[in-house]
Design a protein around this motif. Structure first.
Motif, PDB file in Angstrom:
ATOM      1  N   CYS A   1       0.849  -1.184   0.000  1.00 10.70           N
ATOM      2  CA  CYS A   1       0.000   0.000   0.000  1.00 10.70           C
ATOM      3  C   CYS A   1       0.889   1.240   0.000  1.00 10.70           C
ATOM      4  O   CYS A   1       1.881   1.289   0.715  1.00 10.70           O
ATOM      5  CB  CYS A   1      -0.909  -0.008   1.218  1.00 10.70           C
ATOM      6  SG  CYS A   1      -1.856   1.517   1.395  1.00 10.70           S
TER       7      CYS A   1
ATOM      8  N   PHE B   1       0.064   4.198   1.035  1.00 13.36           N
ATOM      9  CA  PHE B   1      -0.284   5.205   2.036  1.00 13.36           C
ATOM     10  C   PHE B   1       0.561   5.040   3.305  1.00 13.36           C
ATOM     11  O   PHE B   1       1.739   5.311   3.257  1.00 13.36           O
ATOM     12  CB  PHE B   1      -1.799   5.221   2.289  1.00 13.36           C
ATOM     13  CG  PHE B   1      -2.575   5.765   1.110  1.00 13.36           C
ATOM     14  CD1 PHE B   1      -2.358   7.057   0.658  1.00 13.36           C
ATOM     15  CD2 PHE B   1      -3.492   4.978   0.428  1.00 13.36           C
ATOM     16  CE1 PHE B   1      -3.039   7.570  -0.436  1.00 13.36           C
ATOM     17  CE2 PHE B   1      -4.182   5.480  -0.670  1.00 13.36           C
ATOM     18  CZ  PHE B   1      -3.957   6.771  -1.108  1.00 13.36           C
ATOM     19  N   CYS B   2       0.006   4.606   4.396  1.00 11.84           N
ATOM     20  CA  CYS B   2       0.719   4.853   5.657  1.00 11.84           C
ATOM     21  C   CYS B   2       1.891   3.922   5.945  1.00 11.84           C
ATOM     22  O   CYS B   2       2.075   2.895   5.298  1.00 11.84           O
ATOM     23  CB  CYS B   2      -0.270   4.889   6.823  1.00 11.84           C
ATOM     24  SG  CYS B   2      -0.649   3.296   7.540  1.00 11.84           S
TER      25      CYS B   2
ATOM     26  N   CYS C   1       1.201  -2.259   4.790  1.00 12.36           N
ATOM     27  CA  CYS C   1       0.391  -3.425   4.433  1.00 12.36           C
ATOM     28  C   CYS C   1       0.742  -3.969   3.050  1.00 12.36           C
ATOM     29  O   CYS C   1       0.916  -3.217   2.096  1.00 12.36           O
ATOM     30  CB  CYS C   1      -1.087  -3.059   4.429  1.00 12.36           C
ATOM     31  SG  CYS C   1      -1.691  -2.627   6.059  1.00 12.36           S
TER      32      CYS C   1
ATOM     33  N   CYS D   1      -7.199  -1.228   5.197  1.00 11.34           N
ATOM     34  CA  CYS D   1      -8.155  -0.185   5.548  1.00 11.34           C
ATOM     35  C   CYS D   1      -8.705   0.411   4.249  1.00 11.34           C
ATOM     36  O   CYS D   1      -8.252   0.071   3.153  1.00 11.34           O
ATOM     37  CB  CYS D   1      -7.529   0.872   6.457  1.00 11.34           C
ATOM     38  SG  CYS D   1      -6.624   2.165   5.597  1.00 11.34           S
TER      39      CYS D   1
END
Ligand SMILES: Nc1nc2c(c(=O)[nH]1)N[C@H]1C(S)=C(S)[C@@H](COP(=O)(O)OP(=O)(O)OC[C@H]3O[C@@H](n4cnc5c(=O)[nH]c(N)nc54)[C@H](O)[C@@H]3O)O[C@H]1N2
Ligand SMILES: Nc1nc2c(c(=O)[nH]1)N[C@H]1C(S)=C(S)[C@@H](COP(=O)(O)OP(=O)(O)OC[C@H]3O[C@@H](n4cnc5c(=O)[nH]c(N)nc54)[C@H](O)[C@@H]3O)O[C@H]1N2
Ligand code: SF4
Ligand SMILES: [Mo]
Length: 755
Positions: A45, A47-48, A52, A80
């Motif tokens: 992922c 993003f953060c 993940c 998420c």
């Protein structure tokens, strides 16, 4: 399977809280959603910093879906909402598809040749006329390691300026400072594997549920299975994370250092300290000098629960309770993010959390760690490890160290004199120099500073006046407004590369599709720019992403963050590796500074005598418990500006929304910005929910909708900073921590009235 899990979740009130904020999607669900002709590709992922693992579904040359990677140990198939909608971002209408140059105030589409020739010519002119330090690079913890590596070589090694920074300065710099001063080396000792072994979690200044949802979910699952697991939160705001708290301390923003000292005092007084561990592993210091344990205890005498309560605004009983819970738990994991880092005392706040672990020996054993959560997906990998800040060189090296410069110059194939021994300008200094015209040309990659800098409007002047090149995947953004040239960058699934997440894990991402339009990989844009600037010999040798990675990992060989065993060949197969990983047959390291860490294992036996940990970044292998003053924020509230303003995040949006703002589902969930006001304050001010209000600080004014809600502590207000239309950074203060140079986004003084 999905149903079973849902039933299981319902069994616990705590887990129901997570489900209610829509944290995860059930593994297996995708089977009903996606047709079979899709091929799946292993990725991460974007993003953060949780990191993940995702599987990217590709069909007929298009990315059609994303699902959680069941084999990835981090998320075990869960995602998420942000990760789940990533495929939609790829095809956003706002993708930047062609290079453009602003001519007479108007954007004009140009060829890559024209764009790069133009930038090379301008940069060379500036360099020739004003010297290398009139140029700068501003990058990102979302850029791949290979990308940051290329920029580092071009700017520090070839152009010869250390004016190379990135947004991790706004984010992780205080954590870096905290780790270096406390433990001697950057990045956590443990990994996520500690979560399932911890008895207590101290979440301090972290809205884990919204900012690191999958880590939060792992904590929840663990707590569900083990009802004795306790969660203590220290945060001025009641966030969704709060729903699982056994104890929540609500300090006034910026005033929690005294609480941490008071906890340390109680821990020692009530016999929870591990005297044996302390004797063999710990030194004590204040800002000036070494202390004895006795002197440290005397320093703590001031921090009675009553004193800390008075300073912080929480009750003495709660402080005592928190300290006892920490002391009594056999294992404890602290996690923190921006609530500590984005403070003018960010480094100190980090130190004081780590103190609790060092005093109790709750470090270096399964289930215990002082574990900083990293914000961005590659802030650890590309910038902290890759050396993408003004004082760093790759693999935890420093520009000021002559040996480090020589090692790097050799691998880069540049004269060692090219690399300046003096650190360049840190982020705020860099944008200040841009305002003053000392920096005349800047290359901005994978970040949107016109919106994300604190006190942002102050820095628009420099962006307006100087020569600004922005490499971006989306257009327009707050920063492209001020650009002279925009270069379209390949996005996520359109390129390969490596991301290194919070737990020291490096993971490989596959290129699944070709870039949209004429977009190109950031690393190749930099390579071709370098060649046009005259650094042909230094850059033409890079033909593949793997060439760059191999060179980078060769620089990590023999360091504390040895990645030389993490070759592409291997990374393509496994779900990442946690460094040190010194050879291709090494499994990666679970815990640092202790048995099983190759650096520890290689130390001579006499050094390790009587010790279960050796902090090899410190001269005598001992970590430091710090006696730091309990200073408050730079701009405390007063009669004129009586409210403490804090800014932060919501689950569904990412930073400046250039990505999540293109996903209808995410926009529907949280369509606009607002200011949260405690009902008590709202009543006093005669403000009702959904009223338009004016929030004002010494720097700016913002008209915004009020959300009257029992989330911020009375006397504080909170604005999610994601929206350009309601730009919170018009209001924030650009004061920064003198050590880490990280700005104090989390606290400034404000007032509020009905519009
Ligand atoms: N959904 C989503 N997730 C993200 C991001 C995103 O944009 N959106 N961004 C990523 C990035 S780069 C980062 S850095 C992280 C940030 O992750 P977090 O730090 O968890 O998120 P924030 O909302 O910035 O702030 C966290 C908390 O700090 C608290 N806080 C404020 N002042 C104080 C104080 O004085 N003391 C204490 N103890 N707490 C305080 C706030 O009340 C807030 O709950 O999130 C990452 N994950
Ligand atoms: N008020 C307030 N301000 C804050 C914070 C806060 O808590 N409060 N937090 C701070 C923190 S922790 C952080 S990390 C920063 C983040 O601040 P920024 O980095 O400025 O925010 P992003 O929106 O993530 O910007 C990333 C940009 O890169 C672009 N992009 C995406 N993928 C690619 C790519 O592959 N290549 C290129 N070249 N571009 C790409 C995106 O479109 C986007 O414009 O903000 C800081 N600002
Ligand atoms: S928790 Fe973070 S890494 Fe995982 S899916 Fe969500 S945004 Fe992506
Ligand atoms: Mo961040």
């Amino acid at each position: 399977m999905a149903l079973k899990r849902r039933e299981f979740l319902k069994a616990s009130a705590a887990a129901a809280a997570a489900a209610s904020i829509g944290v995860t999607l059930m593994p297996g669900m995708e089977k009903t959603v996606f047709a079979d002709s899709t091929t799946w590709h292993k990725s991460v992922c974007r993003f953060c910093g949780t990191g993940c693992g995702v599987m990217i579904g590709e069909k007929n040359g298009k990315v059609v879906s994303v699902k959680g990677d069941l084999e990835n140990t981090i998320n075990k198939g869960h995602l998420c909402v942000k990760g789940f909608y990533l495929h939609k971002v790829v095809y956003a209408k706002t993708r930047l598809l062609h290079p453009m140059i602003k001519k007479n105030g108007k954007w004009e589409r140009v060829s890559w040749d024209e764009a790069l020739d133009y930038v090379a010519k301008k940069f060379n002119e500036i360099r020739k006329q004003y010297g290398p330090d009139a140029l700068a690079f501003y990058g990102s913890g979302q850029a791949e390691t290979e990308e940051t590596y290329m920029a580092n070589k071009l700017f520090k090694g070839c152009i010869g300026t250390n004016n190379m920074e990135g947004n991790p300065r706004l984010c992780m710099a205080s954590a870096v400072g905290g780790y270096l001063t406390s433990l001697g080396k950057d990045e956590p000792a443990g990994t996520y594997a500690d979560i399932e072994k911890a008895e207590l979690f101290l979440l301090v200044g972290s809205n884990t549920a919204e900012s690191h949802p999958i880590i939060f979910e792992r904590i929840m699952r663990h707590k569900n299975k083990n009802p004795d697991v306790k969660i203590v939160i220290i945060d001025p705001r009641k966030t969704p994370t709060d729903q699982v708290a056994d104890l929540h301390l609500f300090p006034r923003p910026g005033w929690d250092l005294a609480i941490l000292h008071a906890m340390a005092r109680i821990i020692i007084k009530e016999g929870y300290a591990d005297e044996e561990f302390i004797k063999n592993h710990v030194n004590f210091r204040d800002n000036e000098k070494a202390l004895t344990f006795e002197e440290y205890k005397q320093f703590l005498e001031k921090y009675t629960p009553e004193y800390a309560a008075k300073v912080s605004g929480v009750s003495p009983d709660e402080i005592v309770k928190a300290a006892r819970m920490f002391g009594q738990a056999k294992t404890a994991m602290s996690m923190w993010t921006m609530g500590l880092n984005q403070r003018t005392r960010g480094v100190w706040a980090n130190n004081l959390v780590t103190n609790l672990h060092l005093l109790t020996g709750k470090i270096g054993v399964p289930g215990s760690d002082s574990f900083s959560l990293t914000g961005q997906p590659n802030a650890c990998g590309g910038v902290r490890e890759g050396g993408g800040l003004c004082h760093l060189l790759p693999a935890h090296r420093l520009v000021k160290n002559p040996k480090h410069r020589a090692e790097v110059a050799k691998v880069w194939g540049v004269p060692v004199e090219n690399i300046q021994p003096k650190p360049g300008k840190h982020t705020i200094a860099m944008f200040t120099a841009l305002n003053k015209g000392e920096i005349k040309g800047i290359y901005i990659m994978c970040t949107n500073p016109a919106q994300s800098l604190p006190n942002a409007s102050k820095y628009w002047k420099g962006l307006k006046e100087q020569f600004v090149v922005v490499a971006e995947s989306f257009f327009p953004t707050a920063t492209t407004e001020y650009a002279d040239v925009v270069l379209p960058a390949a996005f996520w699934a359109e390129k390969e590369g490596v991301y290194g997440c919070t737990e020291r894990r490096s993971q490989y991402m596959e290129k699944v599709i070709d870039p949209q339009g004429e977009a190109r990989w950031d690393a190749w844009i930099l390579r071709d720019l370098a060649i046009r600037m005259g650094f042909k010999k230094e850059f033409e040798k890079y033909k593949t992403a793997e060439d760059i990675w191999n060179e980078y990992i060769s620089l990590t060989k023999g360091t504390d963050m040895d990645l030389s065993g993490a070759t592409y060949r291997r990374l393509k197969k496994v779900r990442g590796l946690t460094w040190p990983v010194p050879s291709e047959d090494h499994p990666g390291t679970y815990k640092r500074y202790t048995k099983g860490d190759p650096v520890f294992d290689a130390l001579p036996e006499e050094k390790k005598k009587g010790r279960r940990m050796y902090f090899y970044g410190k001269p005598d292998g001992k970590a430091i418990v710090w006696a730091r003053p309990d200073k408050g924020p730079e701009e405390p509230t007063d009669a004129e500006y009586p409210l403490a303003l804090s800014t932060g995040r919501v689950l569904e949006h990412w930073h400046t929304r250039t990505m999540t703002g293109t996903v209808p589902e995410l926009n529907r969930a949280v369509p606009k910005a607002y200011v949260e006001i405690n009902p008590e304050d709202a009543k006093k001010m005669g403000i009702a929910d959904k009223d338009q209000v004016i929030v004002e600080t010494r720097r700016g004014k913002l008209k915004i909708e009020a959300r009257v809600i029992d989330r911020p502590k009375p006397g504080t207000i909170f604005i999610p900073w994601h929206w350009e239309e309601w730009m919170a950074n018009i209001l924030t203060i650009d004061a920064f921590d003198p050590g880490s140079k990280e700005p104090e986004y989390k606290v400034c003084a404000a007032r509020l009235r009905k519009a």
